[in-house]
Design a protein around this motif. Structure first.
Motif, short mmCIF file in Angstrom:
data_model
loop_
_atom_site.label_atom_id
_atom_site.label_comp_id
_atom_site.label_asym_id
_atom_site.label_seq_id
_atom_site.Cartn_x
_atom_site.Cartn_y
_atom_site.Cartn_z
N VAL A 134 -9.06 -0.16 19.06
CA VAL A 134 -10.16 -0.87 18.41
C VAL A 134 -10.37 -0.21 17.06
CG1 VAL A 134 -11.32 -1.67 20.50
CG2 VAL A 134 -11.91 0.54 19.56
N SER A 135 -10.62 -1.01 16.05
CA SER A 135 -10.80 -0.44 14.72
C SER A 135 -11.63 -1.35 13.83
CB SER A 135 -9.43 -0.17 14.06
OG SER A 135 -8.68 -1.35 13.95
N GLY A 136 -12.19 -0.75 12.81
CA GLY A 136 -12.89 -1.47 11.76
C GLY A 136 -12.07 -1.39 10.49
N LEU A 137 -12.09 -2.46 9.70
CA LEU A 137 -11.34 -2.52 8.46
C LEU A 137 -12.27 -2.78 7.29
CD1 LEU A 137 -9.26 -3.44 10.76
CD2 LEU A 137 -7.98 -4.42 8.88
N ALA A 138 -12.14 -1.97 6.25
CA ALA A 138 -12.79 -2.23 4.97
C ALA A 138 -11.75 -2.91 4.09
CB ALA A 138 -13.26 -0.93 4.33
N ILE A 139 -12.09 -4.08 3.55
CA ILE A 139 -11.12 -4.93 2.86
C ILE A 139 -11.50 -5.09 1.40
CG2 ILE A 139 -10.06 -7.23 2.83
CD1 ILE A 139 -10.98 -7.40 5.84
N LEU A 140 -10.50 -5.03 0.52
CA LEU A 140 -10.72 -5.23 -0.91
C LEU A 140 -9.70 -6.23 -1.44
CD1 LEU A 140 -12.24 -4.43 -3.49
CD2 LEU A 140 -10.52 -2.64 -3.80
N PRO A 141 -10.11 -7.49 -1.66
CA PRO A 141 -9.19 -8.47 -2.25
C PRO A 141 -8.87 -8.08 -3.70
CG PRO A 141 -11.08 -9.56 -1.26
CD PRO A 141 -11.39 -8.11 -1.32
N PHE A 142 -7.61 -8.30 -4.14
CA PHE A 142 -7.29 -7.94 -5.52
C PHE A 142 -6.53 -9.03 -6.26
CE2 PHE A 142 -3.68 -6.32 -3.15
CZ PHE A 142 -2.60 -6.66 -3.93
N ALA A 143 -6.06 -10.03 -5.60
CA ALA A 143 -5.40 -11.18 -6.22
C ALA A 143 -5.56 -12.34 -5.25
CB ALA A 143 -3.92 -10.89 -6.48
N GLU A 144 -5.19 -13.53 -5.69
CA GLU A 144 -5.35 -14.67 -4.81
C GLU A 144 -4.56 -14.46 -3.52
OE1 GLU A 144 -4.91 -19.50 -4.84
OE2 GLU A 144 -4.67 -18.40 -6.69
N HIS A 145 -5.26 -14.43 -2.41
CA HIS A 145 -4.72 -14.25 -1.06
C HIS A 145 -4.25 -12.83 -0.74
CE1 HIS A 145 -4.98 -18.55 -0.48
NE2 HIS A 145 -4.23 -18.74 -1.55
N TRP A 146 -4.27 -11.88 -1.64
CA TRP A 146 -3.82 -10.50 -1.40
C TRP A 146 -5.00 -9.58 -1.22
CZ3 TRP A 146 1.05 -8.94 -0.48
CH2 TRP A 146 2.07 -9.83 -0.80
N GLN A 147 -4.83 -8.55 -0.41
CA GLN A 147 -5.90 -7.58 -0.17
C GLN A 147 -5.32 -6.23 0.24
OE1 GLN A 147 -7.18 -8.62 4.29
NE2 GLN A 147 -7.54 -10.30 2.88
N VAL A 148 -6.04 -5.19 -0.07
CA VAL A 148 -5.73 -3.87 0.47
C VAL A 148 -6.84 -3.56 1.46
CG1 VAL A 148 -4.46 -3.00 -1.53
CG2 VAL A 148 -6.93 -2.66 -1.40
N PHE A 149 -6.51 -2.73 2.47
CA PHE A 149 -7.53 -2.40 3.46
C PHE A 149 -7.36 -0.98 3.94
CE2 PHE A 149 -4.02 -4.32 5.80
CZ PHE A 149 -3.82 -3.43 6.84
N GLY A 150 -8.47 -0.42 4.39
CA GLY A 150 -8.48 0.86 5.07
C GLY A 150 -8.97 0.63 6.49
N MET A 184 -7.70 7.13 15.13
CA MET A 184 -6.61 6.55 14.33
C MET A 184 -7.16 6.08 12.99
SD MET A 184 -5.95 2.86 16.13
CE MET A 184 -5.79 1.76 14.74
N TRP A 185 -6.32 6.12 11.98
CA TRP A 185 -6.70 5.66 10.65
C TRP A 185 -5.47 5.14 9.95
CZ3 TRP A 185 -4.36 7.90 6.43
CH2 TRP A 185 -3.71 9.09 6.67
N GLY A 186 -5.67 4.41 8.91
CA GLY A 186 -4.53 3.89 8.15
C GLY A 186 -4.98 3.06 6.97
N ALA A 187 -4.03 2.64 6.19
CA ALA A 187 -4.27 1.77 5.04
C ALA A 187 -3.13 0.77 4.99
CB ALA A 187 -4.32 2.59 3.77
N GLY A 188 -3.37 -0.37 4.37
CA GLY A 188 -2.33 -1.36 4.33
C GLY A 188 -2.56 -2.40 3.26
N LEU A 189 -1.63 -3.32 3.23
CA LEU A 189 -1.62 -4.42 2.28
C LEU A 189 -1.52 -5.69 3.09
CD1 LEU A 189 -1.28 -5.29 -0.75
CD2 LEU A 189 1.17 -5.07 -0.37
N GLY A 190 -2.33 -6.68 2.77
CA GLY A 190 -2.31 -7.93 3.52
C GLY A 190 -2.17 -9.13 2.61
N TYR A 191 -1.67 -10.20 3.19
CA TYR A 191 -1.55 -11.47 2.46
C TYR A 191 -2.18 -12.56 3.29
CZ TYR A 191 0.36 -15.57 0.16
OH TYR A 191 0.48 -16.76 -0.52
#
Length: 191
Positions: A134-150, A184-191
């Protein structure tokens, strides 16, 4: 300290200016359920020397001395998972998932002596881990449909291990299973 506030102020102004840009226009459409899959690679932290010493100690307990031997570890595994998430706000989501973190293996081939004759010994240890997250994500959109998250959360794992020692046609075997909870922790890129 004044520099810190100046930097925070500049970051705040930059964020406000960026929020007026395109990727922020349709944020209200991003809430709701979603699902996904996770593929990757894991690395186990196997201590080959400690496992070698365990084999030597076990053989010593059986009255056998190691004459020669070799061992190998395979501690990189393929991982996969299934994800169910809910994006509550444009910048916040929660996820639950099932993950399989792959497996690790230790093998040893030893020649051991009882003082009279020498015999071949094979030893192995296999381990695998699966569980829920189980996890929570902080999301930051940066372009149309793209986002980075922690991400931050917990892994509720079940680790199973099997050990086998074969000596001249006889076999000793054992199994163990343990449950644990890990941060657990991590960062990623989403579309």
């Amino acid at each position: 300290m004044k520099r810190l506030f100046a930097v925070l102020g500049l970051c705040s102004m930059a964020a406000n200016a960026a929020m007026a840009a395109g990727p922020w226009d349709n944020l209200s459409d991003n809430s709701g359920f979603y699902f996904g899959a996770d593929l990757g690679q894991s690395t186990w932290d196997l201590d080959q020397r400690a496992l070698d010493q365990d084999v030597v100690d076990t053989l010593d307990d059986l009255g056998l001395n190691v004459v020669s031997g070799s061992s190998d570890i395979s501690d990189d595994g393929f991982t996969w998972g299934l994800i169910l998430g809910y994006q509550l706000f444009p910048f916040l989501a929660f996820e639950a998932s099932y993950v399989d973190l792959g497996s690790a293996e230790y093998t040893a081939t030893v020649d051991a002596s009882d003082g009279v004759s020498t015999t071949g010994v094979n030893a192995s240890v296999d381990a695998d881990s699966t569980g829920a997250t189980v996890s929570g994500l902080a999301i930051l959109p940066f372009a149309e449909h793209w986002q980075v998250f922690g991400r931050a959360g917990a892994y509720f794992g079940s680790t199973d291990s099997k050990a086998r020692l074969a000596i001249d046609g006889s076999e000793l075997a054992g199994e163990d299973s343990s449950n644990s909870t890990s941060f657990m922790w991590g960062a990623g890129l989403g579309y």
